[in-house]
Write a protein that holds these residues in place. Structure first.
Motif, mmCIF file in Angstrom:
data_model
loop_
_atom_site.group_PDB
_atom_site.id
_atom_site.type_symbol
_atom_site.label_atom_id
_atom_site.label_comp_id
_atom_site.label_asym_id
_atom_site.label_seq_id
_atom_site.Cartn_x
_atom_site.Cartn_y
_atom_site.Cartn_z
ATOM 1 N N LEU A 184 0.865 6.662 -6.952
ATOM 2 C CA LEU A 184 0.688 5.379 -6.843
ATOM 3 C C LEU A 184 0.885 4.784 -5.675
ATOM 4 C CD1 LEU A 184 -1.005 3.355 -9.012
ATOM 5 C CD2 LEU A 184 1.277 2.723 -9.647
ATOM 6 N N LEU A 185 1.176 5.549 -4.623
ATOM 7 C CA LEU A 185 1.913 4.965 -3.328
ATOM 8 C C LEU A 185 0.696 4.259 -2.597
ATOM 9 C CD1 LEU A 185 4.093 4.750 -1.557
ATOM 10 C CD2 LEU A 185 3.832 6.996 -0.553
ATOM 11 N N GLY A 186 -0.586 4.928 -2.427
ATOM 12 C CA GLY A 186 -1.371 4.154 -1.367
ATOM 13 C C GLY A 186 -1.706 4.974 -0.085
ATOM 14 N N PRO A 187 -2.265 4.432 0.852
ATOM 15 C CA PRO A 187 -2.362 4.880 2.154
ATOM 16 C C PRO A 187 -1.132 5.447 2.830
ATOM 17 C CG PRO A 187 -2.950 2.892 2.306
ATOM 18 C CD PRO A 187 -2.592 2.933 0.836
ATOM 19 N N THR A 235 5.290 2.166 1.492
ATOM 20 C CA THR A 235 6.350 2.756 0.525
ATOM 21 C C THR A 235 6.302 2.187 -0.683
ATOM 22 O OG1 THR A 235 8.092 1.112 1.521
ATOM 23 C CG2 THR A 235 7.768 3.235 2.432
ATOM 24 N N MET A 236 6.864 2.443 -1.706
ATOM 25 C CA MET A 236 6.954 1.716 -3.101
ATOM 26 C C MET A 236 8.480 1.454 -3.628
ATOM 27 S SD MET A 236 4.921 2.739 -6.838
ATOM 28 C CE MET A 236 4.789 1.842 -7.818
ATOM 29 N N PRO A 262 4.812 -1.932 3.763
ATOM 30 C CA PRO A 262 4.589 -0.994 4.946
ATOM 31 C C PRO A 262 5.946 -0.431 5.413
ATOM 32 C CG PRO A 262 3.683 -3.460 5.685
ATOM 33 C CD PRO A 262 4.409 -3.332 4.141
ATOM 34 N N GLU A 263 5.986 0.968 5.636
ATOM 35 C CA GLU A 263 7.122 1.479 6.359
ATOM 36 C C GLU A 263 7.707 0.794 7.373
ATOM 37 O OE1 GLU A 263 5.932 5.620 7.482
ATOM 38 O OE2 GLU A 263 5.954 6.000 5.090
#
Length: 193
Positions: free
Chosen positions: A143-146, A150-151, A170-171
């Motif tokens: 479920l992290l995304g592009p 980060t989650m 965002p990282e």
């Protein structure tokens, strides 16, 4: 349903009864593109029963109609041929779920002002799919995304009434983080035996 000339027909199932690993029963009806029932077309009620036989499994479906007129209308619309074609594909689908799902991307559909349906065919056991939705470490992976996100928050709700919260960022920090929170309303494990 998609017709031979790419016509689109919408439908719904209303679940009436479920006996795990044995049977289920649904009301089957036509729907408008937004998912609401199409009241001018007939509905039917179908019971699906599963049993073990010597060389595999047998599924039996029995469909009941409100009237002879409803049956005749649905037959006229091609219901019998459609069901034969659909049921005739089950062996191929079960033989290779990977190739069946290969060209089926994740699909989303806005049903109304407050509901969105997202669906995808997943190759995996019922137990694995359940774990993927109830294990925080697995959820953080899918479920992290592009790339580049980060989650940092993945708080699961496990009991009805519990709250959940998911946050993405965002990282390295920066602008654009977001999250969701809510309350678990229903939780029914579907564990394969």
């Amino acid at each position: 349903m998609t017709g031979p000339n790419d016509e689109r027909y919408h439908g719904y199932w209303k679940w009436v009864a479920v006996t795990p690993e044995k049977s289920f029963e649904v009301v089957d009806g036509f729907a408008n593109p937004d998912g609401t029932p199409h009241d001018e077309l007939p509905t039917s009620r179908t019971a699906f029963t599963f049993e073990t036989v010597d060389n595999g499994s047998r599924v039996t479906t029995v469909t009941t109609f409100a009237s002879l007129e409803d049956l005749e209308k649905l037959l006229e619309m091609g219901m019998e041929e459609g069901l034969q074609e659909a049921m005739g594909q089950i062996d191929d689908v079960l033989a290779d779920l990977t190739s069946f799902a290969h060209d089926r991307a994740t699909a989303s559909q806005i049903l109304n002002d407050t509901q969105v349906r997202i669906s995808r065919v997943i190759r995996g056991s019922v137990d694995d799919v359940w774990r993927a939705h109830n294990d925080a470490e697995l959820i953080r992976r899918w479920l992290l995304g592009p790339d580049g996100w980060t989650m940092p928050v993945c708080e699961l709700a496990t009991e009805v009434g519990d709250s959940y919260r998911y946050e993405w960022a965002p990282e390295g920090g920066g602008e654009g983080g977001f999250g969701f929170e809510g309350e678990l309303l229903e939780n029914t494990p579907l564990i394969a035996r």
